[in-house]
Design a protein around this motif. Structure first.
Motif, PDB file in Angstrom:
ATOM      1  N   GLU A 243       0.839  -1.198   0.000  1.00 54.80           N
ATOM      2  CA  GLU A 243       0.000   0.000   0.000  1.00 54.80           C
ATOM      3  C   GLU A 243       0.872   1.245   0.000  1.00 54.80           C
ATOM      4  OE1 GLU A 243      -2.360   2.535   2.950  1.00 54.80           O
ATOM      5  OE2 GLU A 243      -3.261   0.540   3.019  1.00 54.80           O
ATOM      6  N   THR A 257       3.201  -0.061  -4.825  1.00 48.99           N
ATOM      7  CA  THR A 257       1.834  -0.252  -4.376  1.00 48.99           C
ATOM      8  C   THR A 257       1.031  -1.053  -5.403  1.00 48.99           C
ATOM      9  OG1 THR A 257      -0.200   0.884  -3.733  1.00 48.99           O
ATOM     10  CG2 THR A 257       1.160   1.955  -5.395  1.00 48.99           C
ATOM     11  N   ASN A 272      -8.730  -2.552   5.119  1.00 42.19           N
ATOM     12  CA  ASN A 272      -7.366  -2.028   4.978  1.00 42.19           C
ATOM     13  C   ASN A 272      -6.832  -1.466   6.284  1.00 42.19           C
ATOM     14  OD1 ASN A 272      -7.628  -2.742   2.340  1.00 42.19           O
ATOM     15  ND2 ASN A 272      -7.251  -0.716   1.487  1.00 42.19           N
TER      16      ASN A 272
END
Length: 475
Positions: A243, A257, A272
């Protein structure tokens, strides 16, 4: 631009003018020699950077021109008008482009830390064997800033800015521009000592963790890490792999990412943030190992009864969720993050600070931005209003302990990071150094009060300042 870069452009301009104006031609050889000297001094003292590429090419042209003239048996014919015109245009363009690129992507100076301690930094790779990512154990990179022993030698003892990580992140976020465009970051010097040992402390240092924004990097708040470490904290910043925009591991692997900026609005934020929260709890477990192992650089230096967390944007939402989920963290701060998955209604019984940019909730996106995110203007405004309401709900009633809200009337979402130093064009209508100073003062005061037990008058007063306001609900 740096001093020798400016001088180099000026002297090169004089050389080109000598092609146009006869009175300057008698100085042409001297000017040529000066350009060589200045270029050499620039490369040796300041270091090359891609933004000066046209100036380097101009110097090659000057050298070739001098050699041709030196070995010709006769003087060249006068330059024709059209050649003169072309030369003038080319010189104006090359100087203009060089000045523009060098100003847009400058070799900047970080704020000097105000604390009493020298600062050191180490980076480590951690492996969480209890969780998997793509069939492999989850791997994380962390960087740790800490109070350091001052070295005896003072030359070349300060680290350069983390070029690989920051250039990689900028490349991902700026439409895949080559990271070479940001190689000037190599010339930026930090206030962090190279290979310095941790300064021993009998009862250990309080610890704070930092979580970066969506598609950010653990290096995005380098100046803030230095400030906190100089004040007697050990600061651990982690990359949330896949991420974070770009992560580089010690074996040379480079991981970008798996997202794009347009993915954000449609993401499962609760899932997340939960993954990020697990990252933070895992890092805490590793800190316990570091504190106990005899071969660790941090043995007996971490006071793990005094641990806080803060983050920017998505990282701020992570800090709030960590406060709700992990009892080992005592205090937290959210820097301009919407509170996805942070148990806004339920809240938590720990002191917490929300720092927000007023502009984040007043921003009107363009039609192109709305289209990229698959939203109408009405939907965007409704989302902004809901995000602000979540902040206010957590501040007003969700936090069962001392609660703070600091609203910056100047600055924007990126002013809570080092990005305005990386790309100064983002510093529009505010003073980044002033904003950073206020941000650091209040976050430091928060941790000083709740981790060090110091009486912080700064947190006792509500305030209305031309650039920020402070609200507090003390229990």
């Amino acid at each position: 631009m740096r001093a020798l870069e400016i001088i180099l452009l000026i002297v090169q301009l004089v050389w080109f003018l000598s092609l146009l104006y006869k009175p300057l031609r008698k100085w042409k050889t001297l000017v040529f020699i000066i350009t060589i000297i200045i270029l050499g001094a620039h490369l040796f003292l300041e270091g090359y950077r891609t933004q000066m590429l046209l100036a380097y090419l101009a110097e090659v042209f000057i050298i070739i021109g001098w050699i041709r003239k030196k070995f010709k048996d006769h003087e060249s014919h006068a330059m024709g008008k059209w050649k003169l015109s072309c030369l003038v245009v080319v010189v104006i363009l090359y100087i203009g482009i060089t000045v523009t690129l060098s100003s847009l992507l400058p070799v900047f100076t970080l704020p000097t830390p105000t604390g009493e301690y020298q600062v050191g930094m180490k980076s480590e790779m951690l492996v969480d064997k209890e969780r998997t990512e793509g069939g492999q154990p989850r791997e994380l990179m962390v960087s740790v800033w800490y109070p350091a022993i001052s070295p005896e030698r003072q030359d070349n003892t300060y680290l350069s800015y983390p070029y690989k990580e920051v250039a990689g992140a900028l490349s991902v976020n700026f439409f895949g521009l080559p990271s070479l465009l940001f190689d000037h970051l190599k010339q930026v010097k930090t206030n962090t000592l190279s290979e310095a040992e941790v300064l021993p402390k009998e009862d250990g240092y309080p610890v704070v963790l930092f979580s970066h924004g969506f598609m950010g990097t653990r290096m995005q708040n380098y100046s803030q890490m230095e400030e906190l470490a100089s004040q007697g904290y050990i600061v651990v910043s982690l990359d949330h792999t896949y991420e974070s925009a770009y992560t580089r591991f010690p074996d040379g692997r480079e991981v970008q990412t798996k997202y794009t900026a347009t993915d954000f609005s449609g993401m499962n934020h609760s899932k997340n943030i939960a993954a990020r929260t697990a990252d933070a709890s895992f890092v805490f477990n590793q800190l316990q190992d570091w504190n106990e192992k005899s071969d660790s650089s941090f043995q007996n230096t971490l006071d793990l009864s005094k641990v806080g967390m803060f983050g920017h944007s998505y990282g701020g939402a992570t800090a709030a969720k960590v406060m709700a989920e992990d009892s080992r963290f005592k205090v937290g701060a959210n820097m301009d993050g919407a509170l996805y998955g942070s148990d806004v209604e339920k809240g938590f019984n720990k002191p917490f600070m929300n720092l927000i940019a007023q502009s984040s909730y007043e921003y009107i996106p363009s039609e192109e931005e709305l289209k990229m995110n698959g939203m109408t203007l009405e939907e965007y405004k409704a989302l902004s209003e809901q995000n602000l309401q979540n902040i206010n709900t957590l501040f007003q009633s969700g936090i069962k302990d001392d609660s703070y809200k600091i609203t910056f009337l100047e600055g924007d979402h990126f002013s809570f990071s080092d990005m305005p130093y990386w790309v100064p064009i983002l510093e529009s209508g505010y003073d980044k150094n002033q904003n950073h100073r206020v941000m650091n003062q209040y976050i430091l005061a928060l941790f000083d009060k709740y981790l060090k037990g110091e009486n912080e008058q700064l947190l006792q007063e509500e305030k209305e300042d031309p650039i920020y306001t402070v609200e507090a609900k003390l229990k």
